[in-house]
Design a protein around this motif. Structure first.
Motif, PDB file in Angstrom:
ATOM      1  N   GLY A 145      83.475  82.900 123.597  1.00 46.19           N
ATOM      2  CA  GLY A 145      83.110  81.657 123.679  1.00 46.19           C
ATOM      3  C   GLY A 145      82.553  81.338 122.046  1.00 46.19           C
ATOM      4  O   GLY A 145      82.143  82.017 121.485  1.00 46.19           O
ATOM      5  N   THR A 146      82.023  80.048 122.142  1.00 42.56           N
ATOM      6  CA  THR A 146      81.321  79.587 120.864  1.00 42.56           C
ATOM      7  C   THR A 146      80.068  78.893 120.995  1.00 42.56           C
ATOM      8  O   THR A 146      79.563  78.513 120.181  1.00 42.56           O
ATOM      9  CB  THR A 146      82.217  78.844 120.031  1.00 42.56           C
ATOM     10  OG1 THR A 146      82.686  77.735 120.700  1.00 42.56           O
ATOM     11  CG2 THR A 146      83.659  79.480 119.679  1.00 42.56           C
ATOM     12  N   SER A 147      79.749  78.383 122.133  1.00 42.51           N
ATOM     13  CA  SER A 147      78.865  77.734 122.542  1.00 42.51           C
ATOM     14  C   SER A 147      77.457  78.521 122.862  1.00 42.51           C
ATOM     15  O   SER A 147      77.673  79.769 123.546  1.00 42.51           O
ATOM     16  CB  SER A 147      78.924  76.789 124.005  1.00 42.51           C
ATOM     17  OG  SER A 147      77.683  76.058 124.551  1.00 42.51           O
ATOM     18  N   PRO A 148      76.337  78.152 122.654  1.00 43.98           N
ATOM     19  CA  PRO A 148      75.122  78.693 123.001  1.00 43.98           C
ATOM     20  C   PRO A 148      75.009  78.658 124.496  1.00 43.98           C
ATOM     21  O   PRO A 148      73.941  79.590 125.257  1.00 43.98           O
ATOM     22  CB  PRO A 148      73.982  78.013 122.216  1.00 43.98           C
ATOM     23  CG  PRO A 148      74.537  76.519 122.186  1.00 43.98           C
ATOM     24  CD  PRO A 148      75.841  76.820 121.887  1.00 43.98           C
ATOM     25  N   ASN A 149      75.449  77.994 125.127  1.00 47.58           N
ATOM     26  CA  ASN A 149      75.460  77.983 126.700  1.00 47.58           C
ATOM     27  C   ASN A 149      76.148  79.115 127.427  1.00 47.58           C
ATOM     28  O   ASN A 149      77.073  79.524 126.525  1.00 47.58           O
ATOM     29  CB  ASN A 149      75.694  76.728 127.516  1.00 47.58           C
ATOM     30  CG  ASN A 149      75.151  75.360 126.745  1.00 47.58           C
ATOM     31  OD1 ASN A 149      73.754  75.506 126.572  1.00 47.58           O
ATOM     32  ND2 ASN A 149      75.746  74.440 126.489  1.00 47.58           N
ATOM     33  N   THR A 150      75.894  79.445 128.609  1.00 47.13           N
ATOM     34  CA  THR A 150      76.506  80.399 129.390  1.00 47.13           C
ATOM     35  C   THR A 150      77.983  79.870 129.568  1.00 47.13           C
ATOM     36  O   THR A 150      78.112  79.060 130.404  1.00 47.13           O
ATOM     37  CB  THR A 150      75.954  81.048 130.546  1.00 47.13           C
ATOM     38  OG1 THR A 150      74.608  81.501 130.211  1.00 47.13           O
ATOM     39  CG2 THR A 150      76.676  82.042 131.222  1.00 47.13           C
ATOM     40  N   GLU A 151      79.177  80.364 129.115  1.00 46.85           N
ATOM     41  CA  GLU A 151      80.379  79.965 129.273  1.00 46.85           C
ATOM     42  C   GLU A 151      81.146  80.405 130.302  1.00 46.85           C
ATOM     43  O   GLU A 151      82.270  79.902 130.894  1.00 46.85           O
ATOM     44  CB  GLU A 151      81.215  79.913 127.922  1.00 46.85           C
ATOM     45  CG  GLU A 151      80.700  79.069 126.814  1.00 46.85           C
ATOM     46  CD  GLU A 151      81.310  79.304 125.584  1.00 46.85           C
ATOM     47  OE1 GLU A 151      81.872  78.362 124.906  1.00 46.85           O
ATOM     48  OE2 GLU A 151      80.944  80.250 124.992  1.00 46.85           O
ATOM     49  N   GLY A 152      80.708  81.671 130.863  1.00 49.10           N
ATOM     50  CA  GLY A 152      81.266  82.165 132.100  1.00 49.10           C
ATOM     51  C   GLY A 152      82.663  82.625 131.886  1.00 49.10           C
ATOM     52  O   GLY A 152      83.396  82.540 132.544  1.00 49.10           O
ATOM     53  N   PRO A 153      82.972  83.946 131.128  1.00 55.19           N
ATOM     54  CA  PRO A 153      83.987  84.603 131.215  1.00 55.19           C
ATOM     55  C   PRO A 153      84.395  84.919 132.559  1.00 55.19           C
ATOM     56  O   PRO A 153      83.558  85.919 132.710  1.00 55.19           O
ATOM     57  CB  PRO A 153      84.100  85.529 130.025  1.00 55.19           C
ATOM     58  CG  PRO A 153      82.563  85.834 129.719  1.00 55.19           C
ATOM     59  CD  PRO A 153      81.968  84.421 130.162  1.00 55.19           C
ATOM     60  N   HIS A 154      85.417  84.608 133.073  1.00 53.40           N
ATOM     61  CA  HIS A 154      85.606  84.897 134.497  1.00 53.40           C
ATOM     62  C   HIS A 154      86.645  85.770 134.831  1.00 53.40           C
ATOM     63  O   HIS A 154      86.500  86.636 135.596  1.00 53.40           O
ATOM     64  CB  HIS A 154      85.918  83.601 135.155  1.00 53.40           C
ATOM     65  CG  HIS A 154      85.889  83.602 136.553  1.00 53.40           C
ATOM     66  ND1 HIS A 154      84.735  83.668 137.486  1.00 53.40           N
ATOM     67  CD2 HIS A 154      87.042  83.655 137.677  1.00 53.40           C
ATOM     68  CE1 HIS A 154      85.157  83.669 138.679  1.00 53.40           C
ATOM     69  NE2 HIS A 154      86.439  83.751 138.844  1.00 53.40           N
ATOM     70  N   ASN A 155      87.606  85.876 134.087  1.00 59.32           N
ATOM     71  CA  ASN A 155      88.878  86.661 134.684  1.00 59.32           C
ATOM     72  C   ASN A 155      89.514  86.932 133.424  1.00 59.32           C
ATOM     73  O   ASN A 155      89.795  86.330 132.391  1.00 59.32           O
ATOM     74  CB  ASN A 155      89.722  85.898 135.489  1.00 59.32           C
ATOM     75  CG  ASN A 155      91.019  87.105 136.147  1.00 59.32           C
ATOM     76  OD1 ASN A 155      92.247  86.620 135.968  1.00 59.32           O
ATOM     77  ND2 ASN A 155      90.557  87.986 136.412  1.00 59.32           N
ATOM     78  N   ILE A 156      90.178  88.419 133.278  1.00 59.52           N
ATOM     79  CA  ILE A 156      90.684  88.743 132.077  1.00 59.52           C
ATOM     80  C   ILE A 156      92.199  89.638 132.605  1.00 59.52           C
ATOM     81  O   ILE A 156      92.203  90.144 133.735  1.00 59.52           O
ATOM     82  CB  ILE A 156      89.716  89.775 131.322  1.00 59.52           C
ATOM     83  CG1 ILE A 156      90.536  90.429 130.023  1.00 59.52           C
ATOM     84  CG2 ILE A 156      89.564  91.043 132.063  1.00 59.52           C
ATOM     85  CD1 ILE A 156      89.456  91.065 129.117  1.00 59.52           C
ATOM     86  N   TRP A 157      93.316  89.109 131.896  1.00 59.62           N
ATOM     87  CA  TRP A 157      94.666  90.081 132.115  1.00 59.62           C
ATOM     88  C   TRP A 157      95.370  90.174 130.851  1.00 59.62           C
ATOM     89  O   TRP A 157      95.348  89.361 130.185  1.00 59.62           O
ATOM     90  CB  TRP A 157      95.103  89.410 133.554  1.00 59.62           C
ATOM     91  CG  TRP A 157      95.552  87.989 133.240  1.00 59.62           C
ATOM     92  CD1 TRP A 157      97.125  87.765 132.573  1.00 59.62           C
ATOM     93  CD2 TRP A 157      95.026  86.583 133.030  1.00 59.62           C
ATOM     94  NE1 TRP A 157      97.302  86.143 132.431  1.00 59.62           N
ATOM     95  CE2 TRP A 157      95.829  85.884 132.448  1.00 59.62           C
ATOM     96  CE3 TRP A 157      93.832  86.332 133.044  1.00 59.62           C
ATOM     97  CZ2 TRP A 157      95.588  84.260 132.504  1.00 59.62           C
ATOM     98  CZ3 TRP A 157      93.378  85.002 133.079  1.00 59.62           C
ATOM     99  CH2 TRP A 157      94.419  84.049 132.525  1.00 59.62           C
ATOM    100  N   LEU A 158      96.220  91.170 131.128  1.00 63.29           N
ATOM    101  CA  LEU A 158      97.262  91.107 130.149  1.00 63.29           C
ATOM    102  C   LEU A 158      98.615  90.579 130.455  1.00 63.29           C
ATOM    103  O   LEU A 158      98.883  90.405 131.939  1.00 63.29           O
ATOM    104  CB  LEU A 158      97.752  92.577 130.071  1.00 63.29           C
ATOM    105  CG  LEU A 158      96.673  93.411 129.264  1.00 63.29           C
ATOM    106  CD1 LEU A 158      97.190  95.307 129.240  1.00 63.29           C
ATOM    107  CD2 LEU A 158      97.024  93.537 127.678  1.00 63.29           C
ATOM    108  N   ASP A 159      99.332  90.109 129.689  1.00 65.96           N
ATOM    109  CA  ASP A 159     100.675  89.592 129.796  1.00 65.96           C
ATOM    110  C   ASP A 159     101.615  90.715 130.151  1.00 65.96           C
ATOM    111  O   ASP A 159     101.357  91.769 130.220  1.00 65.96           O
ATOM    112  CB  ASP A 159     101.157  88.594 128.871  1.00 65.96           C
ATOM    113  CG  ASP A 159     101.490  89.601 127.292  1.00 65.96           C
ATOM    114  OD1 ASP A 159     101.464  90.608 127.421  1.00 65.96           O
ATOM    115  OD2 ASP A 159     101.919  89.002 126.312  1.00 65.96           O
ATOM    116  N   GLY A 160     102.992  90.300 130.715  1.00 66.61           N
ATOM    117  CA  GLY A 160     103.926  91.311 131.088  1.00 66.61           C
ATOM    118  C   GLY A 160     103.951  92.108 130.225  1.00 66.61           C
ATOM    119  O   GLY A 160     104.125  93.464 130.398  1.00 66.61           O
ATOM    120  N   PRO A 161     104.631  91.837 128.710  1.00 64.66           N
ATOM    121  CA  PRO A 161     104.804  92.880 127.886  1.00 64.66           C
ATOM    122  C   PRO A 161     103.892  93.860 127.460  1.00 64.66           C
ATOM    123  O   PRO A 161     103.832  94.734 126.677  1.00 64.66           O
ATOM    124  CB  PRO A 161     105.372  92.043 126.726  1.00 64.66           C
ATOM    125  CG  PRO A 161     105.809  90.780 127.312  1.00 64.66           C
ATOM    126  CD  PRO A 161     104.765  90.525 128.531  1.00 64.66           C
ATOM    127  N   GLY A 162     102.437  93.266 127.596  1.00 61.87           N
ATOM    128  CA  GLY A 162     101.275  93.741 127.037  1.00 61.87           C
ATOM    129  C   GLY A 162     101.009  93.515 125.669  1.00 61.87           C
ATOM    130  O   GLY A 162     100.220  94.182 125.092  1.00 61.87           O
TER     131      GLY A 162
END
Length: 288
Positions: free
Chosen positions: A1-18
């Protein structure tokens, strides 16, 4: 994120090929999807993806990204955003049930499934249509009633290894239920129910497809399910389990890694918070 506010990174995943990994920022307005290089962890591009983007998946070739749109302003309907991974632009929107959260894609890239938290059902999306569209919904229980929404609150969906079933984790219900629902895709219906240690959040299938580990968010436990015979094998407890949230396996299946929110500070502190706030640290618990 780039904001001073809490942007809430919520979910993380890899694409199919990685080759790429993605993260949704659920608290920005509008919501955002960020794309990173999986080798260098450097930011490649970002794109706005509607209100409150929750979870996402990519096609097996990594060309297309699908993101559920958790929009609490209207809990009766929901959408999935379609993103071209090469250009990081939104190319379409798919209408689904209320407040979609979890999302899964079939191995053949022909079907997409979302857990609709508010309408207590699973949207089935046909990706072979042009444009892709919802072709049906599967209730997570026989007594699902549109007049009494959020009785079951399906939160996560994971296909079985053979692609014949869906494992659906319920966050909570009224009255509270602690189980995983197994959906039979041949009949588009509820197949069986497997008890867990408490209301669940996220889950993960072991690399060999034999076991499902469920983070029992509403309890200090992780439930291990036999993903072939659909029975509970064990409920693991530990002092460090405190609001267990997510699960991931090492590629060899030897270890399961569980994130714990520890919102109430119930888990023993590993070290004082770096900011001196006195707030409890979350932790990562490793299961052999």
């Amino acid at each position: 994120g780039t904001s001073p506010n809490t942007e809430g990174p919520h979910n993380i995943w890899l694409d199919g090929p990685g080759n790429r990994w993605y993260v949704t920022l659920i608290n920005t307005s509008p919501g955002e999807l960020w794309q990173y290089d999986a080798t260098t962890d450097s930011l490649i591009a970002t794109v706005e993806v509607g209100d409150s983007p929750a979870n996402g998946v990519t096609t097996s070739d990594g060309s297309t990204v699908f993101v559920t749109n958790w929009d609490e302003r209207d809990a009766t309907v929901g959408t999935v955003q379609i993103v071209d991974a090469a250009t990081m632009t939104v190319t379409g929107t798919i209408d689904v049930g209320g407040q979609p959260h979890g999302i899964a894609i079939s191995d053949d890239d022909m079907r997409l499934y979302t857990t609709n938290y508010n309408t207590d059902d699973i949207s089935v999306i046909d990706l072979t249509l042009d444009p892709p569209a919802e072709i049906g919904r599967i209730p997570v229980a026989a007594d699902v009633n549109p007049l009494t929404p959020k009785q079951y609150q399906p939160n996560e969906v994971i296909p079985s290894a053979d692609g014949r079933f869906l494992f659906v984790v319920l966050f909570q219900s009224n009255p509270r239920r602690s189980d995983v629902r197994v959906i039979d895709l041949a009949g588009d219906s509820l197949y069986t129910t497997i008890p867990t240690g408490g209301p669940g959040f996220l889950a993960e299938l072991s690399p060999d497809g034999s076991e499902l580990y469920v983070a029992d968010w509403g309890a200090r436990s992780v439930t291990v399910i036999d993903a072939v015979n659909f029975t509970r094998k064990a409920t693991l407890t530990d002092a460090f389990f405190a609001f267990p949230h997510g699960v991931a396996f090492t590629p060899d299946g030897r270890y399961a890694l569980v994130t714990n929110e520890n919102q109430n500070g119930a888990a023993p502190a590993h070290h004082p918070p770096a900011d001196g706030s006195g707030l409890p640290n979350g932790n990562l618990t490793i299961i052999d």
